[in-house]
Design a protein around this motif. Structure first.
Motif, mmCIF file in Angstrom:
data_model
loop_
_atom_site.group_PDB
_atom_site.id
_atom_site.type_symbol
_atom_site.label_atom_id
_atom_site.label_comp_id
_atom_site.label_asym_id
_atom_site.label_seq_id
_atom_site.Cartn_x
_atom_site.Cartn_y
_atom_site.Cartn_z
ATOM 1 N N ALA A 59 7.544 0.024 0.076
ATOM 2 C CA ALA A 59 7.630 -0.969 -0.993
ATOM 3 C C ALA A 59 8.586 -2.104 -0.635
ATOM 4 O O ALA A 59 8.355 -3.253 -0.984
ATOM 5 C CB ALA A 59 8.067 -0.302 -2.293
ATOM 6 N N ASN A 60 9.658 -1.791 0.080
ATOM 7 C CA ASN A 60 10.664 -2.791 0.424
ATOM 8 C C ASN A 60 10.292 -3.654 1.627
ATOM 9 O O ASN A 60 10.815 -4.762 1.761
ATOM 10 C CB ASN A 60 12.016 -2.126 0.683
ATOM 11 N N HIS A 61 9.421 -3.154 2.502
ATOM 12 C CA HIS A 61 9.176 -3.863 3.760
ATOM 13 C C HIS A 61 7.732 -4.267 4.012
ATOM 14 O O HIS A 61 7.464 -4.968 4.989
ATOM 15 C CB HIS A 61 9.670 -3.015 4.934
ATOM 16 N N LEU A 62 6.804 -3.827 3.184
ATOM 17 C CA LEU A 62 5.402 -4.183 3.391
ATOM 18 C C LEU A 62 4.936 -5.168 2.340
ATOM 19 O O LEU A 62 5.513 -5.265 1.267
ATOM 20 C CB LEU A 62 4.508 -2.934 3.337
ATOM 21 N N GLY A 63 3.886 -5.878 2.659
ATOM 22 C CA GLY A 63 3.278 -6.813 1.722
ATOM 23 C C GLY A 63 1.823 -7.019 2.087
ATOM 24 O O GLY A 63 1.342 -6.537 3.122
ATOM 25 N N LYS A 64 1.133 -7.740 1.246
ATOM 26 C CA LYS A 64 -0.286 -8.018 1.453
ATOM 27 C C LYS A 64 -0.503 -8.605 2.853
ATOM 28 O O LYS A 64 0.226 -9.493 3.289
ATOM 29 C CB LYS A 64 -0.780 -8.999 0.392
ATOM 30 N N GLY A 65 -1.497 -8.060 3.558
ATOM 31 C CA GLY A 65 -1.849 -8.563 4.874
ATOM 32 C C GLY A 65 -1.180 -7.865 6.040
ATOM 33 O O GLY A 65 -1.591 -8.045 7.181
ATOM 34 N N ARG A 66 -0.141 -7.067 5.775
ATOM 35 C CA ARG A 66 0.561 -6.383 6.863
ATOM 36 C C ARG A 66 -0.324 -5.307 7.487
ATOM 37 O O ARG A 66 -1.080 -4.631 6.801
ATOM 38 C CB ARG A 66 1.851 -5.743 6.350
ATOM 39 N N LEU A 67 -0.201 -5.150 8.807
ATOM 40 C CA LEU A 67 -0.970 -4.172 9.572
ATOM 41 C C LEU A 67 -0.180 -2.879 9.689
ATOM 42 O O LEU A 67 0.981 -2.895 10.126
ATOM 43 C CB LEU A 67 -1.281 -4.730 10.962
ATOM 44 N N VAL A 68 -0.783 -1.758 9.294
ATOM 45 C CA VAL A 68 -0.113 -0.455 9.348
ATOM 46 C C VAL A 68 -1.069 0.623 9.859
ATOM 47 O O VAL A 68 -2.288 0.490 9.785
ATOM 48 C CB VAL A 68 0.429 -0.015 7.960
ATOM 49 N N ALA A 69 -0.470 1.681 10.383
ATOM 50 C CA ALA A 69 -1.197 2.906 10.700
ATOM 51 C C ALA A 69 -0.742 3.955 9.697
ATOM 52 O O ALA A 69 0.455 4.100 9.436
ATOM 53 C CB ALA A 69 -0.902 3.368 12.123
ATOM 54 N N VAL A 70 -1.687 4.667 9.132
ATOM 55 C CA VAL A 70 -1.395 5.705 8.143
ATOM 56 C C VAL A 70 -1.949 7.020 8.659
ATOM 57 O O VAL A 70 -3.118 7.101 9.060
ATOM 58 C CB VAL A 70 -2.038 5.373 6.774
ATOM 59 N N GLU A 71 -1.108 8.045 8.665
ATOM 60 C CA GLU A 71 -1.542 9.397 9.009
ATOM 61 C C GLU A 71 -1.268 10.260 7.796
ATOM 62 O O GLU A 71 -0.180 10.214 7.222
ATOM 63 C CB GLU A 71 -0.773 9.902 10.228
ATOM 64 N N GLY A 72 -2.266 11.009 7.370
ATOM 65 C CA GLY A 72 -2.089 11.838 6.189
ATOM 66 C C GLY A 72 -3.288 12.731 5.949
ATOM 67 O O GLY A 72 -3.979 13.126 6.877
ATOM 68 N N ARG A 73 -3.539 13.003 4.662
ATOM 69 C CA ARG A 73 -4.642 13.893 4.288
ATOM 70 C C ARG A 73 -5.479 13.241 3.200
ATOM 71 O O ARG A 73 -4.976 12.422 2.414
ATOM 72 C CB ARG A 73 -4.114 15.236 3.809
ATOM 73 N N MET A 74 -6.743 13.600 3.147
ATOM 74 C CA MET A 74 -7.648 13.108 2.107
ATOM 75 C C MET A 74 -7.465 13.956 0.857
ATOM 76 O O MET A 74 -7.307 15.177 0.936
ATOM 77 C CB MET A 74 -9.096 13.206 2.593
ATOM 78 N N GLN A 75 -7.457 13.288 -0.299
ATOM 79 C CA GLN A 75 -7.378 13.980 -1.583
ATOM 80 C C GLN A 75 -8.368 13.335 -2.536
ATOM 81 O O GLN A 75 -8.500 12.119 -2.568
ATOM 82 C CB GLN A 75 -5.954 13.874 -2.135
ATOM 83 N N ILE A 76 -9.063 14.139 -3.298
ATOM 84 C CA ILE A 76 -10.019 13.645 -4.289
ATOM 85 C C ILE A 76 -9.441 13.921 -5.676
ATOM 86 O O ILE A 76 -9.266 15.074 -6.063
ATOM 87 C CB ILE A 76 -11.402 14.325 -4.159
ATOM 88 N N ASP A 77 -9.128 12.858 -6.410
ATOM 89 C CA ASP A 77 -8.641 12.999 -7.786
ATOM 90 C C ASP A 77 -9.848 13.038 -8.724
ATOM 91 O O ASP A 77 -10.799 12.276 -8.555
ATOM 92 C CB ASP A 77 -7.734 11.838 -8.167
#
Length: 127
Positions: free
Chosen positions: A62-80
């Motif tokens: 929240a403090n360092h990212l903004g719209k348009g920033r490029l990131v890699a995300v590693e995690g798990r899929m969850q279905i709500d």
């Protein structure tokens, strides 16, 4: 069993930081991720994927990212799953991030990237 997701994409909006009633930080954002093949028009389709990040990493995002920033995300899929106003069961997929890596540098107010590629002033040094 294995539930692992790795994505690289750009944020579609600024992250939203909230806190649970117990004070745990939770951050939500969406990624635009291109598919690895081109459609009949020769363009890559894009998927928009919701991501949730928890605790300290949520605050960092929240403090360092903004719209348009490029990131890699590693995690798990969850279905709500929930019921809408009509009583219909609805499902919504999202990725719960275990790790978020920042892949670019933010722009500063002058439009220069923060990666030290700024013009350097040359000075004459007498010998």
């Amino acid at each position: 069993m294995l539930n692992k997701v790795i994505l690289i994409g750009r944020l579609t909006r600024d992250p939203e930081l909230r806190y649970t009633s117990q004070g745990t930080a939770v951050c939500n954002f969406a990624l635009a991720v291109e598919r690895d093949y081109k459609n009949s028009n020769g363009e890559r389709d894009v998927d928009f994927i919701d991501v949730t990040v928890w605790r300290k990493q949520a605050e960092t995002c929240a403090n360092h990212l903004g719209k348009g920033r490029l990131v890699a995300v590693e995690g798990r899929m969850q279905i709500d799953t929930w019921k809408d106003d009509n009583g219909t069961n609805r499902k919504s997929p999202k990725v719960v991030a275990r790790d978020v890596s920042f892949l670019d540098w933010p722009n500063d107010k002058q439009g220069n990237s923060g990666n030290n590629n700024q013009k350097k002033e040359e000075i004459d040094v007498p010998f």
